[in-house]
Design a protein around this motif. Structure first.
Motif, PDB file in Angstrom:
ATOM      1  N   TYR A 339      -1.740 -18.668 -50.390  1.00 41.82           N
ATOM      2  CA  TYR A 339      -0.589 -18.285 -51.216  1.00 41.82           C
ATOM      3  C   TYR A 339       0.687 -18.170 -50.390  1.00 41.82           C
ATOM      4  O   TYR A 339       1.797 -18.230 -50.937  1.00 41.82           O
ATOM      5  N   LEU A 340       0.548 -18.020 -49.071  1.00 39.55           N
ATOM      6  CA  LEU A 340       1.704 -17.970 -48.179  1.00 39.55           C
ATOM      7  C   LEU A 340       1.945 -19.300 -47.468  1.00 39.55           C
ATOM      8  O   LEU A 340       3.089 -19.655 -47.189  1.00 39.55           O
ATOM      9  N   SER A 341       0.861 -20.031 -47.172  1.00 36.05           N
ATOM     10  CA  SER A 341       0.971 -21.186 -46.275  1.00 36.05           C
ATOM     11  C   SER A 341       1.107 -22.519 -46.985  1.00 36.05           C
ATOM     12  O   SER A 341       1.474 -23.515 -46.358  1.00 36.05           O
ATOM     13  N   SER A 342       0.828 -22.564 -48.296  1.00 31.03           N
ATOM     14  CA  SER A 342       0.775 -23.854 -48.976  1.00 31.03           C
ATOM     15  C   SER A 342       1.681 -23.889 -50.200  1.00 31.03           C
ATOM     16  O   SER A 342       1.550 -23.062 -51.107  1.00 31.03           O
ATOM     17  N   SER A 343       2.582 -24.864 -50.241  1.00 30.33           N
ATOM     18  CA  SER A 343       3.444 -25.038 -51.413  1.00 30.33           C
ATOM     19  C   SER A 343       2.609 -25.467 -52.627  1.00 30.33           C
ATOM     20  O   SER A 343       2.987 -25.196 -53.771  1.00 30.33           O
ATOM     21  N   GLN A 344       1.472 -26.131 -52.394  1.00 26.56           N
ATOM     22  CA  GLN A 344       0.606 -26.548 -53.497  1.00 26.56           C
ATOM     23  C   GLN A 344       0.009 -25.331 -54.213  1.00 26.56           C
ATOM     24  O   GLN A 344      -0.038 -25.275 -55.443  1.00 26.56           O
ATOM     25  N   VAL A 345      -0.442 -24.355 -53.431  1.00 26.98           N
ATOM     26  CA  VAL A 345      -1.009 -23.133 -54.026  1.00 26.98           C
ATOM     27  C   VAL A 345       0.086 -22.348 -54.733  1.00 26.98           C
ATOM     28  O   VAL A 345      -0.113 -21.839 -55.844  1.00 26.98           O
ATOM     29  N   GLN A 346       1.254 -22.237 -54.116  1.00 25.40           N
ATOM     30  CA  GLN A 346       2.352 -21.507 -54.738  1.00 25.40           C
ATOM     31  C   GLN A 346       2.751 -22.138 -56.065  1.00 25.40           C
ATOM     32  O   GLN A 346       2.984 -21.431 -57.057  1.00 25.40           O
ATOM     33  N   ARG A 347       2.819 -23.447 -56.109  1.00 21.97           N
ATOM     34  CA  ARG A 347       3.170 -24.157 -57.348  1.00 21.97           C
ATOM     35  C   ARG A 347       2.159 -23.844 -58.447  1.00 21.97           C
ATOM     36  O   ARG A 347       2.518 -23.612 -59.604  1.00 21.97           O
ATOM     37  N   ASP A 348       0.896 -23.805 -58.077  1.00 24.79           N
ATOM     38  CA  ASP A 348      -0.158 -23.499 -59.042  1.00 24.79           C
ATOM     39  C   ASP A 348      -0.032 -22.056 -59.533  1.00 24.79           C
ATOM     40  O   ASP A 348      -0.154 -21.777 -60.733  1.00 24.79           O
ATOM     41  N   ILE A 349       0.233 -21.136 -58.613  1.00 24.69           N
ATOM     42  CA  ILE A 349       0.369 -19.724 -58.967  1.00 24.69           C
ATOM     43  C   ILE A 349       1.539 -19.504 -59.921  1.00 24.69           C
ATOM     44  O   ILE A 349       1.424 -18.761 -60.906  1.00 24.69           O
ATOM     45  N   PHE A 350       2.676 -20.137 -59.649  1.00 22.46           N
ATOM     46  CA  PHE A 350       3.841 -19.959 -60.515  1.00 22.46           C
ATOM     47  C   PHE A 350       3.541 -20.412 -61.945  1.00 22.46           C
ATOM     48  O   PHE A 350       3.920 -19.746 -62.911  1.00 22.46           O
ATOM     49  N   GLN A 351       2.859 -21.540 -62.075  1.00 24.95           N
ATOM     50  CA  GLN A 351       2.513 -22.025 -63.418  1.00 24.95           C
ATOM     51  C   GLN A 351       1.551 -21.064 -64.115  1.00 24.95           C
ATOM     52  O   GLN A 351       1.650 -20.834 -65.324  1.00 24.95           O
ATOM     53  N   ASN A 352       0.652 -20.490 -63.337  1.00 31.31           N
ATOM     54  CA  ASN A 352      -0.268 -19.491 -63.886  1.00 31.31           C
ATOM     55  C   ASN A 352       0.503 -18.285 -64.412  1.00 31.31           C
ATOM     56  O   ASN A 352       0.245 -17.782 -65.504  1.00 31.31           O
ATOM     57  N   LEU A 353       1.451 -17.799 -63.615  1.00 28.79           N
ATOM     58  CA  LEU A 353       2.220 -16.620 -64.004  1.00 28.79           C
ATOM     59  C   LEU A 353       3.076 -16.884 -65.243  1.00 28.79           C
ATOM     60  O   LEU A 353       3.322 -15.972 -66.041  1.00 28.79           O
ATOM     61  N   TYR A 354       3.508 -18.110 -65.405  1.00 25.91           N
ATOM     62  CA  TYR A 354       4.268 -18.463 -66.605  1.00 25.91           C
ATOM     63  C   TYR A 354       3.366 -18.609 -67.828  1.00 25.91           C
ATOM     64  O   TYR A 354       3.852 -18.760 -68.950  1.00 25.91           O
ATOM     65  N   GLY A 355       2.052 -18.575 -67.607  1.00 24.42           N
ATOM     66  CA  GLY A 355       1.131 -18.663 -68.734  1.00 24.42           C
ATOM     67  C   GLY A 355       0.875 -20.060 -69.229  1.00 24.42           C
ATOM     68  O   GLY A 355       0.436 -20.243 -70.374  1.00 24.42           O
ATOM     69  N   VAL A 356       1.120 -21.068 -68.395  1.00 26.34           N
ATOM     70  CA  VAL A 356       0.833 -22.446 -68.783  1.00 26.34           C
ATOM     71  C   VAL A 356      -0.669 -22.585 -69.028  1.00 26.34           C
ATOM     72  O   VAL A 356      -1.491 -22.051 -68.275  1.00 26.34           O
ATOM     73  N   ASP A 357      -1.037 -23.264 -70.105  1.00 31.27           N
ATOM     74  CA  ASP A 357      -2.450 -23.498 -70.394  1.00 31.27           C
ATOM     75  C   ASP A 357      -3.131 -24.082 -69.161  1.00 31.27           C
ATOM     76  O   ASP A 357      -2.597 -24.981 -68.501  1.00 31.27           O
ATOM     77  N   ARG A 358      -4.305 -23.569 -68.826  1.00 30.69           N
ATOM     78  CA  ARG A 358      -4.950 -23.981 -67.572  1.00 30.69           C
ATOM     79  C   ARG A 358      -5.236 -25.474 -67.520  1.00 30.69           C
ATOM     80  O   ARG A 358      -5.320 -26.059 -66.433  1.00 30.69           O
ATOM     81  N   ASN A 359      -5.381 -26.102 -68.687  1.00 32.36           N
ATOM     82  CA  ASN A 359      -5.621 -27.546 -68.713  1.00 32.36           C
ATOM     83  C   ASN A 359      -4.346 -28.361 -68.547  1.00 32.36           C
ATOM     84  O   ASN A 359      -4.406 -29.577 -68.369  1.00 32.36           O
ATOM     85  N   LEU A 360      -3.179 -27.676 -68.606  1.00 28.99           N
ATOM     86  CA  LEU A 360      -1.903 -28.378 -68.505  1.00 28.99           C
ATOM     87  C   LEU A 360      -1.182 -28.104 -67.185  1.00 28.99           C
ATOM     88  O   LEU A 360      -0.125 -28.655 -66.947  1.00 28.99           O
ATOM     89  N   ILE A 361      -1.750 -27.243 -66.354  1.00 30.20           N
ATOM     90  CA  ILE A 361      -1.143 -26.981 -65.050  1.00 30.20           C
ATOM     91  C   ILE A 361      -1.214 -28.251 -64.206  1.00 30.20           C
ATOM     92  O   ILE A 361      -2.275 -28.877 -64.095  1.00 30.20           O
ATOM     93  N   THR A 362      -0.093 -28.626 -63.636  1.00 33.55           N
ATOM     94  CA  THR A 362      -0.006 -29.908 -62.916  1.00 33.55           C
ATOM     95  C   THR A 362      -0.698 -29.852 -61.560  1.00 33.55           C
ATOM     96  O   THR A 362      -0.935 -28.777 -61.000  1.00 33.55           O
ATOM     97  N   HIS A 363      -0.999 -31.033 -61.047  1.00 38.18           N
ATOM     98  CA  HIS A 363      -1.600 -31.212 -59.719  1.00 38.18           C
ATOM     99  C   HIS A 363      -2.954 -30.506 -59.606  1.00 38.18           C
ATOM    100  O   HIS A 363      -3.278 -29.911 -58.572  1.00 38.18           O
ATOM    101  N   ARG A 364      -3.706 -30.589 -60.686  1.00 36.12           N
ATOM    102  CA  ARG A 364      -5.080 -30.104 -60.695  1.00 36.12           C
ATOM    103  C   ARG A 364      -6.007 -31.234 -61.143  1.00 36.12           C
ATOM    104  O   ARG A 364      -5.666 -31.997 -62.040  1.00 36.12           O
TER     105      ARG A 364
END
Length: 376
Positions: A339-364
């Motif tokens: 969560y600190l070292s990877s922009s990929q993880v941070q991008r995923d976390i932000f989408q999670n916090l916004y409540g994006v449907d888990r099937n619509l979160i990008t780069h998964r």
């Protein structure tokens, strides 16, 4: 914007100072004390300043401890809020509020004053943090979650608990006793929060702010959460959390089983739970083989069985991420701080916090209905 410290660390007054401070000692007290961080005059220190022996405590980040409340409950908060609206006369002001009263009052005022997203993130840190480390972590978290326009978070409640500290990043300490004590204190605070909701919103003149509260626990911070959940009675649980993010969790992979009677309560508490794991996590490997009698860890191996929770609980595999933000030996070998070292993880976390449907979160990549792998 607010950053609060919720700590059961010992309170001390350093020689020559007029204010009480949190201690670096690895010693916990029964109750949380609450402080608010002051970023108004914060300046990024130079490397030379950081090397000085006095770069500790408030020289890292200024904060003010709230006084203890004169009486328990939240009737005084209600009186102040109604007085400010001109609905009820009261001699009380915000300055009469202490502890959790003052924190909940300030959060409600800020969160209800805007129609924009103004979410709260409760963050529980992992092992090897003294209080000075925690202050630096609060600065980093503010940059990551509050200053970042990709994040919906505007307020952070940092749960400070007295973990063991070490100057060697890969040295692992077992902080079970401290995490149990801290979990009990966190449970008390949870009950305070639910009481606040009941006391305040039973009055029709005060409307909920309709903002969201999220909970994030990293590494051994999951043990603090587990300790709280052990004692939390199912009949007393209110769904007051939107997203729960379990990062590189240092708890047994069986925590969602009924026999553990802990994380199986999370689906009653939150709308969605996301388990971020890394199968190359060296820190959790050390934990498993040296401290936990070869018991697989949730943040490395994933949960044993979450079939009945699969609609609410998601597993996010971070094994193939790049440490593009922090690539020192600690982060490259540890694979424990994505969560600190990877922009990929941070991008995923932000989408999670916004409540994006888990099937619509990008780069998964979708492995099955509730298991995903982060890809570039």
């Amino acid at each position: 914007m607010s950053v609060f410290i919720l700590s059961n660390r010992k309170i001390v007054r350093h020689q020559g100072e007029k204010l009480d401070s949190f201690s670096n000692d690895e010693y916990s007290i029964p109750n949380f004390r609450i402080a608010k961080c002051n970023f108004e005059n914060y300046k990024e220190p130079t490397a030379q300043a950081k090397k000085k022996k006095n770069y500790t405590n408030r020289n890292i980040l200024d904060y003010q401890l709230f006084s203890e409340p004169e009486k328990q409950g939240y009737q005084d908060v209600l009186d102040v809020l109604l007085s400010e609206k001109g609905i009820k006369k009261s001699a009380l002001t915000a300055n009469n509020l202490g502890g959790s009263q003052r924190m909940f009052y300030e959060l409600y005022k800020e969160m209800s004053s805007t129609k924009e997203r103004s979410d709260v993130l409760i963050f529980i840190h992992g092992y090897a943090y003294d209080f000075d480390d925690e202050l630096q972590a609060m600065i980093d978290l503010k940059k990551l979650f509050i200053d970042n326009p990709e994040s919906p978070v505007e307020h952070i409640l940092f749960v400070s608990w007295p973990a063991s500290s070490s100057i060697v990043p890969l040295t692992y300490f077992d902080d079970k006793a401290s995490s149990i004590n801290s979990g009990t204190s966190l449970l008390r605070l949870f009950y305070f929060y639910t009481q606040f909701l009941k006391d305040i919103f039973s009055n029709r003149d005060l409307a909920p702010c309709n903002q969201r509260i999220h909970l994030m626990a990293h590494s051994m911070g999951n043990r603090v959460l587990q300790s709280m959940l052990y004692s939390l009675k199912k009949e007393n649980i209110l769904r007051v959390i939107d997203q729960v993010l379990l990062l590189n969790s240092d708890v047994t992979y069986k925590v969602f089983e009924d026999s553990e009677d802990s994380f199986n309560k999370l689906p009653l508490l939150a709308n969605r739970i996301s388990i971020y794991l890394n199968r190359k996590d060296t820190i959790l490997g050390i934990s498993q083989f040296t401290k936990n009698i070869l018991t697989p860890r949730l943040g490395k191996n994933g949960p044993s069985d979450i079939e009945k929770f699969k609609d609410i609980v998601s597993i996010i595999d971070c094994t193939f991420i790049e440490n593009d933000l922090k690539n020192s030996l600690k982060f490259e070998i540890g694979n424990h701080w994505g969560y600190l070292s990877s922009s990929q993880v941070q991008r995923d976390i932000f989408q999670n916090l916004y409540g994006v449907d888990r099937n619509l979160i990008t780069h998964r990549a979708k492995d099955n209905e509730n298991i995903f792998t982060i890809i570039s």
